[in-house]
Motif scaffolding. Structure first.
Motif, PDB file in Angstrom:
ATOM      1  N   ALA A 188      -1.732 -30.953 -15.469  1.00 36.26           N
ATOM      2  CA  ALA A 188      -1.000 -29.560 -15.318  1.00 36.26           C
ATOM      3  C   ALA A 188      -0.401 -30.451 -16.100  1.00 36.26           C
ATOM      4  O   ALA A 188       0.666 -29.330 -16.593  1.00 36.26           O
ATOM      5  CB  ALA A 188      -1.256 -29.404 -14.306  1.00 36.26           C
ATOM      6  N   THR A 189       0.101 -31.549 -15.290  1.00 42.05           N
ATOM      7  CA  THR A 189       1.679 -32.205 -16.138  1.00 42.05           C
ATOM      8  C   THR A 189       1.369 -32.491 -17.695  1.00 42.05           C
ATOM      9  O   THR A 189       2.510 -32.137 -18.295  1.00 42.05           O
ATOM     10  CB  THR A 189       1.895 -33.351 -15.320  1.00 42.05           C
ATOM     11  OG1 THR A 189       1.951 -33.253 -14.255  1.00 42.05           O
ATOM     12  CG2 THR A 189       3.016 -34.155 -16.099  1.00 42.05           C
ATOM     13  N   GLN A 227       2.457 -27.437 -23.755  1.00 37.79           N
ATOM     14  CA  GLN A 227       3.087 -26.259 -24.148  1.00 37.79           C
ATOM     15  C   GLN A 227       5.206 -25.848 -24.154  1.00 37.79           C
ATOM     16  O   GLN A 227       4.905 -25.411 -25.795  1.00 37.79           O
ATOM     17  CB  GLN A 227       3.175 -24.859 -22.646  1.00 37.79           C
ATOM     18  CG  GLN A 227       1.605 -24.693 -22.513  1.00 37.79           C
ATOM     19  CD  GLN A 227       1.455 -22.824 -21.548  1.00 37.79           C
ATOM     20  OE1 GLN A 227       0.918 -22.670 -22.549  1.00 37.79           O
ATOM     21  NE2 GLN A 227       2.702 -22.343 -21.141  1.00 37.79           N
ATOM     22  N   ASP A 228       5.917 -26.929 -23.489  1.00 37.67           N
ATOM     23  CA  ASP A 228       6.903 -26.933 -24.596  1.00 37.67           C
ATOM     24  C   ASP A 228       6.742 -27.440 -25.668  1.00 37.67           C
ATOM     25  O   ASP A 228       7.625 -27.036 -26.869  1.00 37.67           O
ATOM     26  CB  ASP A 228       7.667 -28.336 -23.093  1.00 37.67           C
ATOM     27  CG  ASP A 228       8.015 -27.740 -22.199  1.00 37.67           C
ATOM     28  OD1 ASP A 228       7.594 -26.954 -21.962  1.00 37.67           O
ATOM     29  OD2 ASP A 228       8.464 -27.622 -20.710  1.00 37.67           O
ATOM     30  N   ILE A 250      -1.895 -22.633 -15.488  1.00 34.87           N
ATOM     31  CA  ILE A 250      -1.692 -24.435 -15.278  1.00 34.87           C
ATOM     32  C   ILE A 250      -0.887 -24.574 -13.912  1.00 34.87           C
ATOM     33  O   ILE A 250      -1.893 -25.301 -13.172  1.00 34.87           O
ATOM     34  CB  ILE A 250      -0.639 -24.602 -16.506  1.00 34.87           C
ATOM     35  CG1 ILE A 250      -1.346 -24.905 -18.072  1.00 34.87           C
ATOM     36  CG2 ILE A 250       0.096 -25.920 -15.742  1.00 34.87           C
ATOM     37  CD1 ILE A 250      -0.264 -24.750 -18.806  1.00 34.87           C
ATOM     38  N   ASP A 251      -0.122 -23.737 -12.966  1.00 33.73           N
ATOM     39  CA  ASP A 251       0.029 -23.401 -12.406  1.00 33.73           C
ATOM     40  C   ASP A 251      -0.567 -23.613 -10.877  1.00 33.73           C
ATOM     41  O   ASP A 251      -0.466 -23.843 -10.407  1.00 33.73           O
ATOM     42  CB  ASP A 251       1.560 -22.407 -11.839  1.00 33.73           C
ATOM     43  CG  ASP A 251       2.617 -22.805 -12.048  1.00 33.73           C
ATOM     44  OD1 ASP A 251       2.516 -23.993 -13.130  1.00 33.73           O
ATOM     45  OD2 ASP A 251       3.571 -21.963 -12.732  1.00 33.73           O
ATOM     46  N   GLN A 300      -3.037 -20.245 -23.628  1.00 38.07           N
ATOM     47  CA  GLN A 300      -2.478 -21.300 -24.810  1.00 38.07           C
ATOM     48  C   GLN A 300      -2.815 -21.479 -26.293  1.00 38.07           C
ATOM     49  O   GLN A 300      -1.406 -20.873 -27.361  1.00 38.07           O
ATOM     50  CB  GLN A 300      -2.458 -22.432 -24.307  1.00 38.07           C
ATOM     51  CG  GLN A 300      -1.206 -23.673 -25.616  1.00 38.07           C
ATOM     52  CD  GLN A 300      -1.534 -25.092 -24.603  1.00 38.07           C
ATOM     53  OE1 GLN A 300      -0.823 -25.242 -23.300  1.00 38.07           O
ATOM     54  NE2 GLN A 300      -2.192 -25.819 -25.422  1.00 38.07           N
ATOM     55  N   LYS A 344       1.051 -20.827 -18.209  1.00 36.31           N
ATOM     56  CA  LYS A 344       1.539 -21.089 -17.829  1.00 36.31           C
ATOM     57  C   LYS A 344       1.680 -21.204 -16.248  1.00 36.31           C
ATOM     58  O   LYS A 344       0.836 -21.796 -15.312  1.00 36.31           O
ATOM     59  CB  LYS A 344       3.530 -20.531 -17.966  1.00 36.31           C
ATOM     60  CG  LYS A 344       4.003 -21.829 -16.610  1.00 36.31           C
ATOM     61  CD  LYS A 344       4.065 -23.321 -16.662  1.00 36.31           C
ATOM     62  CE  LYS A 344       5.629 -24.294 -16.076  1.00 36.31           C
ATOM     63  NZ  LYS A 344       4.922 -24.523 -14.825  1.00 36.31           N
ATOM     64  N   ASN A 379      -0.299 -30.392 -19.731  1.00 31.73           N
ATOM     65  CA  ASN A 379      -0.406 -29.057 -20.321  1.00 31.73           C
ATOM     66  C   ASN A 379       0.444 -28.394 -20.282  1.00 31.73           C
ATOM     67  O   ASN A 379       1.409 -27.636 -20.993  1.00 31.73           O
ATOM     68  CB  ASN A 379      -1.828 -28.808 -19.897  1.00 31.73           C
ATOM     69  CG  ASN A 379      -2.860 -29.052 -20.608  1.00 31.73           C
ATOM     70  OD1 ASN A 379      -3.148 -29.720 -21.273  1.00 31.73           O
ATOM     71  ND2 ASN A 379      -3.958 -29.080 -18.959  1.00 31.73           N
ATOM     72  N   SER A 380       1.486 -29.126 -19.435  1.00 35.09           N
ATOM     73  CA  SER A 380       2.671 -28.774 -19.092  1.00 35.09           C
ATOM     74  C   SER A 380       3.556 -29.308 -19.991  1.00 35.09           C
ATOM     75  O   SER A 380       4.417 -27.954 -21.426  1.00 35.09           O
ATOM     76  CB  SER A 380       3.742 -28.140 -17.933  1.00 35.09           C
ATOM     77  OG  SER A 380       3.340 -27.759 -16.865  1.00 35.09           O
ATOM     78  N   TYR A 381       3.740 -30.665 -20.598  1.00 35.43           N
ATOM     79  CA  TYR A 381       4.719 -30.490 -21.535  1.00 35.43           C
ATOM     80  C   TYR A 381       3.439 -30.629 -23.218  1.00 35.43           C
ATOM     81  O   TYR A 381       4.269 -30.177 -23.950  1.00 35.43           O
ATOM     82  CB  TYR A 381       4.254 -32.370 -21.578  1.00 35.43           C
ATOM     83  CG  TYR A 381       4.840 -33.122 -20.666  1.00 35.43           C
ATOM     84  CD1 TYR A 381       6.551 -33.100 -20.267  1.00 35.43           C
ATOM     85  CD2 TYR A 381       4.228 -34.206 -19.528  1.00 35.43           C
ATOM     86  CE1 TYR A 381       6.756 -33.665 -19.928  1.00 35.43           C
ATOM     87  CE2 TYR A 381       4.711 -34.482 -19.144  1.00 35.43           C
ATOM     88  CZ  TYR A 381       6.737 -34.435 -19.480  1.00 35.43           C
ATOM     89  OH  TYR A 381       7.487 -35.155 -17.999  1.00 35.43           O
TER      90      TYR A 381
END
Length: 434
Positions: free
Chosen positions: A305-306, A312-313, A278-279, A266, A275, A308-310
């Protein structure tokens, strides 16, 4: 120094105080026969460090006051025996008589037969919390084994890394560079822990490429342990090899491997690859939790993971994800510091307002000083720098300068002036928007 100096000191004290052997033995809490054998027998009976401590207390002297005399009479005058040496070394550590401990090691260092005992005692001192004392013993092992590829040598370097690891970034980096060539020689249970420390060090220096490599190694070692455990489960005959006993759960090491890999990717702008990583740690249930603690660990990585997904966005400028991310942070206060670093960084990059978010978490921001570990100190520094830029761009000069001064203070505490210098150049060139 006379060979009988220790006994002369004891006898002089008895005469000066007008005591006899019986009354002095009683004062020391020793048997009169034992004390007589120590002082009067010819040749005198060897004195133990426990007896020496009792005599020292009976004489009203500070702990360890007679240790120099003990070394001269009981470890130099006669051939040192490990049965006497080990208890004495432990007492030197307990009483912080490190100079005496160093003298004992000088006596032993030329006899390689003692290296295993010195290493085991170093491990004992380390586990008891006598870190500075253990450093002397580990360094003795390192100096004696430097031309050998022994496990003693690798573990000693690893312990030195653990002891040196702290808040000072430059000290941490030097320790990492000294240690890394010994990583592959460590037993796997230590290797996994060493990788965790190295990742933390390189995180603070922003060496994302190195972190990605270390994360791959962490995953490789975790996989090797998992496969070994699986083989053991399937084996019809129990293995005679001692099973691998990890300091933490395998879920933790797998999770850290994928988490660190995703973070490094990232930071390098490789969002699609990040991503995928993260998955991988979003669902670690395939490792088969066996207790509630394992289940909690799996849930923790799922939550991260939730988050870090945010992240990334947000880093990609997707402002539509802000409200959902802020709601996540409300429910996960432990993520607020790292989350705000991401948000303010993105706001500076894509030029949008986050005043409402800063107001929302004002109380949390005022409590950031409680985070003093190396990773969070680096996050606090990044937040202070980025927030100072954000404030100046929006004409909030007072808040911007306060945050800049906070960054200067943090950079001094963590010895990361270079990092601060690079960022302050950006701060100085920030122009207030027209």
């Amino acid at each position: 120094m006379e060979v009988s100096a220790l006994r002369n000191v004891i006898e002089s004290h008895i005469r000066k105080e007008g005591l006899n052997l019986y009354s002095f033995a009683e004062r020391c809490g020793l048997n009169r026969g034992t004390l007589s054998a120590v002082i009067n027998r010819n040749p005198p009976r060897n004195i133990s460090v426990r007896e020496l401590d009792s005599i020292t207390r009976g004489m009203g002297l500070p702990e360890g006051e007679l240790y120099d005399l003990y070394i001269a009479e009981c470890l130099i005058r006669v051939a040192p025996h490990w049965r006497r040496i080990r208890p004495f070394m432990l007492r030197c550590a307990e009483t912080n008589k490190l100079d005496c401990l160093a003298k004992v090691l000088e006596i032993l260092v030329d006899n390689l037969s003692y290296i295993g005992d010195i290493f085991n005692t170093a491990e004992e001192l380390f586990k008891l919390g006598h870190k500075q004392a253990s450093v002397l013993l580990y360094q003795c092992v390192i100096d004696s084994e430097k031309y050998n590829n022994s496990e003693f040598l690798a573990i000693s370097h690893y312990r030195m890394l653990q002891i040196d690891f702290g808040k000072n970034m430059e000290t941490n980096l030097r320790a990492a560079l000294r240690f890394e060539s010994y990583l592959s020689r460590l037993p796997v249970e230590h290797r996994l822990e060493a990788l965790i420390i190295l990742v933390k060090i390189y995180f603070s220096t922003h060496n994302w490429e190195r972190i990605a490599i270390l994360a791959d190694e962490l995953l490789k070692q975790s996989q090797a342990v998992y496969e070994e455990w699986e083989r053991s489960k399937r084996a019809s005959v129990p293995s005679r090899v001692e099973p691998i006993r990890l300091q933490r759960s395998l879920i933790f090491y797998y999770g850290q491997g994928y988490l660190c890999k995703a973070t490094a990717l990232q930071k390098m702008g490789r969002y699609d690859e990040a991503k995928k990583a993260i998955d991988c740690y979003a669902d670690l249930s395939w490792l088969g939790p066996i207790n509630d603690e394992d289940k909690q660990e799996i849930q923790k990585y799922k939550s991260w993971a939730t988050a870090n997904s945010y992240t990334q966005d947000i880093l990609m400028g997707r402002q539509e994800s802000l409200e959902a991310y802020v709601d996540f942070l409300r429910n996960h206060p432990e993520e607020i510091l790292s989350g705000l670093v991401t948000i303010v960084q993105s706001a500076n990059k894509y030029h949008f307002s986050i005043d409402w978010i800063i107001n929302e978490f004002a109380e949390s921001i005022s409590g950031f000083d409680q985070f003093t570990d190396v990773v969070n100190m680096e996050r606090r520094l990044r937040f202070a720098i980025q927030y100072s830029i954000y404030c100046v761009r929006r004409g909030k000069m007072k808040e911007g300068m306060e945050s800049c001064l906070k960054a200067l203070e943090l950079s001094s505490k963590t010895n990361s002036e270079t990092y601060f210098g690079d960022l302050i150049k950006e701060f100085m060139h920030v122009q207030k928007p027209v």
